[in-house]
Scaffold this active site. Structure first.
Site, mmCIF file in Angstrom:
data_model
loop_
_atom_site.group_PDB
_atom_site.id
_atom_site.type_symbol
_atom_site.label_atom_id
_atom_site.label_comp_id
_atom_site.label_asym_id
_atom_site.label_seq_id
_atom_site.Cartn_x
_atom_site.Cartn_y
_atom_site.Cartn_z
ATOM 1 N N GLY A 114 0.730 -1.206 0.074
ATOM 2 C CA GLY A 114 0.026 -0.047 -0.027
ATOM 3 C C GLY A 114 0.979 1.157 0.054
ATOM 4 N N ARG A 148 13.188 10.349 -3.146
ATOM 5 C CA ARG A 148 13.952 11.569 -3.849
ATOM 6 C C ARG A 148 15.333 11.453 -2.890
ATOM 7 N NH1 ARG A 148 14.570 16.276 -0.546
ATOM 8 N NH2 ARG A 148 15.065 18.067 -1.757
ATOM 9 N N ARG A 160 0.987 -5.138 -5.597
ATOM 10 C CA ARG A 160 1.129 -6.439 -4.925
ATOM 11 C C ARG A 160 1.494 -7.714 -5.682
ATOM 12 N NH1 ARG A 160 -0.375 -4.266 0.247
ATOM 13 N NH2 ARG A 160 -2.487 -3.106 0.151
ATOM 14 N N ASP A 186 5.938 -4.847 6.416
ATOM 15 C CA ASP A 186 6.555 -6.119 6.549
ATOM 16 C C ASP A 186 6.445 -7.037 5.411
ATOM 17 O OD1 ASP A 186 7.141 -5.773 9.130
ATOM 18 O OD2 ASP A 186 5.247 -7.041 10.057
ATOM 19 N N GLY A 187 5.416 -7.010 4.648
ATOM 20 C CA GLY A 187 5.210 -8.120 3.604
ATOM 21 C C GLY A 187 6.430 -7.582 2.442
ATOM 22 N N THR A 220 4.452 2.881 5.716
ATOM 23 C CA THR A 220 3.135 2.234 5.600
ATOM 24 C C THR A 220 2.168 3.139 6.601
ATOM 25 O OG1 THR A 220 1.539 0.658 6.464
ATOM 26 C CG2 THR A 220 3.748 0.547 7.508
ATOM 27 N N ASP A 227 0.029 2.135 8.610
ATOM 28 C CA ASP A 227 -0.479 1.382 9.656
ATOM 29 C C ASP A 227 0.483 1.427 10.898
ATOM 30 O OD1 ASP A 227 -2.388 0.436 7.890
ATOM 31 O OD2 ASP A 227 -1.342 -1.383 7.275
ATOM 32 N N ASP A 278 2.503 -0.654 11.679
ATOM 33 C CA ASP A 278 2.672 -1.789 12.319
ATOM 34 C C ASP A 278 3.832 -2.621 12.211
ATOM 35 O OD1 ASP A 278 2.256 -2.115 9.726
ATOM 36 O OD2 ASP A 278 0.743 -3.642 9.757
ATOM 37 N N ARG A 329 -17.829 14.753 14.004
ATOM 38 C CA ARG A 329 -18.209 15.250 15.406
ATOM 39 C C ARG A 329 -19.154 16.189 15.468
ATOM 40 N NH1 ARG A 329 -14.902 14.567 20.466
ATOM 41 N NH2 ARG A 329 -16.139 16.074 21.911
ATOM 42 N N ARG A 352 -5.156 -1.993 8.647
ATOM 43 C CA ARG A 352 -5.543 -3.730 8.715
ATOM 44 C C ARG A 352 -5.829 -4.332 9.883
ATOM 45 N NH1 ARG A 352 -3.485 -6.243 3.905
ATOM 46 N NH2 ARG A 352 -2.439 -4.338 3.494
ATOM 47 N N ALA A 407 -12.669 10.671 21.553
ATOM 48 C CA ALA A 407 -13.712 9.474 21.288
ATOM 49 C C ALA A 407 -14.125 8.869 22.754
ATOM 50 C CB ALA A 407 -13.342 8.581 20.311
ATOM 51 N N LYS A 425 -23.888 13.407 28.620
ATOM 52 C CA LYS A 425 -23.426 13.643 27.283
ATOM 53 C C LYS A 425 -24.378 13.595 26.075
ATOM 54 C CE LYS A 425 -18.659 11.932 27.954
ATOM 55 N NZ LYS A 425 -17.454 11.800 27.105
ATOM 56 N N GLN A 447 -7.431 8.207 3.616
ATOM 57 C CA GLN A 447 -6.400 8.054 4.560
ATOM 58 C C GLN A 447 -4.878 7.819 4.012
ATOM 59 O OE1 GLN A 447 -7.985 6.011 8.295
ATOM 60 N NE2 GLN A 447 -9.199 5.365 6.353
ATOM 61 N N ARG A 448 -4.959 7.395 2.813
ATOM 62 C CA ARG A 448 -3.649 6.948 2.161
ATOM 63 C C ARG A 448 -2.985 8.059 1.375
ATOM 64 N NH1 ARG A 448 -3.754 1.190 0.970
ATOM 65 N NH2 ARG A 448 -3.632 1.462 -1.316
HETATM 66 O O1 F6P Z 1 -1.199 -1.244 4.627
HETATM 67 C C1 F6P Z 1 -1.970 0.049 4.219
HETATM 68 C C2 F6P Z 1 -3.592 -0.244 4.225
HETATM 69 O O2 F6P Z 1 -4.070 0.990 3.726
HETATM 70 C C3 F6P Z 1 -4.215 -0.684 5.312
HETATM 71 O O3 F6P Z 1 -4.522 0.073 6.324
HETATM 72 C C4 F6P Z 1 -5.406 -1.396 4.433
HETATM 73 O O4 F6P Z 1 -5.789 -2.696 5.252
HETATM 74 C C5 F6P Z 1 -4.921 -2.191 3.350
HETATM 75 O O5 F6P Z 1 -3.546 -1.113 3.082
HETATM 76 C C6 F6P Z 1 -5.618 -1.946 2.037
HETATM 77 O O6 F6P Z 1 -4.914 -2.545 0.871
HETATM 78 P P1 F6P Z 1 -5.442 -2.390 -0.624
HETATM 79 O O7 F6P Z 1 -4.954 -1.196 -1.065
HETATM 80 O O8 F6P Z 1 -4.791 -3.544 -1.097
HETATM 81 O O9 F6P Z 1 -6.926 -2.351 -0.504
#
Ligand code: F6P
Length: 328
Positions: free
Chosen positions: A19, A29, A80, A111-112, A133, A135, A137, A162, A179, A194, A222, A260-261
């Site tokens: 991702g 760069r 991938r 990691d992958g 990434t 994530d 993670d 909100r 993920r 939250a 609340k 988010q990406r």
């Molecule tokens: O690892 C980044 C990520 O955006 C994860 O948060 C999400 O689960 C995954 O990639 C989604 O992957 P794809 O782009 O293959 O749908």
């Protein structure tokens, strides 16, 4: 054991894999410019390991990465690759590197992607991993490129949700990416105030507890209730239906998804990417291979790929407890 033994590096390939994440361009760069600065040739490998297998290469000069530091996504594109996961695929990848005189490959990803790098190093190619990434993670590092931009993007959206949730006195469930990891959810949950934060590492699927929490919160004044749910738990829409039926409080689910990406990387993502990218090249040029870069206890450092992949990461217990205490 990697076959590479302190071979002098003359040509480096760089690829992004898995991702994408904001800041990857800043890393590309930095790798490119630092390689050229040190008198090395640099090849951009497009579309990750799949592009490696298809010899989708472009020779980079210093201007190839101009005007990219502020751009989201990855100029090298990413993929991938199923083929690269096979034994033949890995061997073929290493042979292609040798054919093109590529002595080392810098892999920017999660990691992958590191597992792919490890395979290449077993075939005699020096490798250097950079954690890219959203994530967060990767166990060997406290920081991964893209996380900061992703949580800020998500937080901006959550703040907007909100506002409307509060006006309508609703319960809102916002699902964030990650993920199987809950770091984005934890940070966004704490930073948005939250009431509930659901993490795959912690959640026991006791929905009644959330329902009771909503009912109790209303009793103490609340007027709305924000739940940050991690992608690894999912099912936000059906969860919203059940919570509404059980509490009588109008409940809406929003899945933030791929927004988010994307986007321009924050200063922090650009900075870490720049340092890590430069460091990857310096380590390779100084004869190191089979390493990944990390940031730990305030310092940039490098780890053996095998060791890095064997490490485990856990949600910090205290930080999770703080999140609960602050939502009273
Ligand atoms: O690892 C980044 C990520 O955006 C994860 O948060 C999400 O689960 C995954 O990639 C989604 O992957 P794809 O782009 O293959 O749908």
């Amino acid at each position: 054991m990697p076959k590479q033994a302190n071979k002098t590096i003359k040509k480096i390939g760089v690829l992004t894999s898995g991702g994408d994440s904001p800041g990857m361009n800043a890393a590309i760069r930095a790798v490119t410019r630092k390689a050229i600065f040190r008198g090395l040739k640099i090849i951009g490998i497009q579309r990750g390991y799949q592009g490696l297998l298809e010899e989708d290469f472009v020779e980079f000069g210093p201007r190839s990465v101009s005007d990219t530091i502020q751009r989201g996504g990855t100029i090298l594109r990413t993929a991938r690759s199923e083929e690269f996961k096979t034994e033949e695929g890995k061997k073929k990848g290493a042979e292609i590197c040798r054919k093109h005189g590529i002595d080392a490959v810098v892999v920017i990803g999660g990691d992958g992607s590191y597992r792919g790098a490890l395979a290449l190093s077993h075939e005699g190619i020096a490798v250097m991993g950079i954690p890219g990434t959203i994530d967060l993670d990767i166990a060997c590092t406290d920081y991964t490129i893209g996380f900061d931009t992703a949580v800020n993007t998500a937080l901006e959206a959550i703040d907007k949700i909100r506002d409307t949730s509060s006006s309508h006195e609703r319960c809102s469930i916002v699902e964030v990416m990650g993920r199987n990891a809950g770091y984005i959810a934890l940070w966004c949950g704490v930073a948005s105030g939250a009431e509930d934060i659901l993490l795959p590492e912690k959640y026991d699927y006791d929905e009644q507890e959330i329902i009771n929490h909503i009912i109790e919160s209303r009793k103490i004044g609340k007027t709305h209730h924000l739940i940050i749910n991690a992608e690894g738990i999912g099912h936000s829409t059906s969860m919203a239906r059940r919570i509404e039926a059980a509490t009588g409080m109008e409940t809406r689910a929003t899945i933030l998804g791929y927004m988010q990406r994307g986007g321009s990387p924050t200063c922090k993502d650009r900075y870490y990417a720049s340092i890590m990218g430069a460091m990857a090249v310096d380590l390779l040029a100084d004869g190191k291979g089979n390493r990944v870069i990390g940031y730990h206890n305030g310092e940039f450092m490098d780890f053996d790929v095998d060791e890095a992949l064997a490490m485990e990461k856990q949600i910090p217990e205290y930080q999770y407890e703080v999140a609960k205490a602050l939502s009273i």
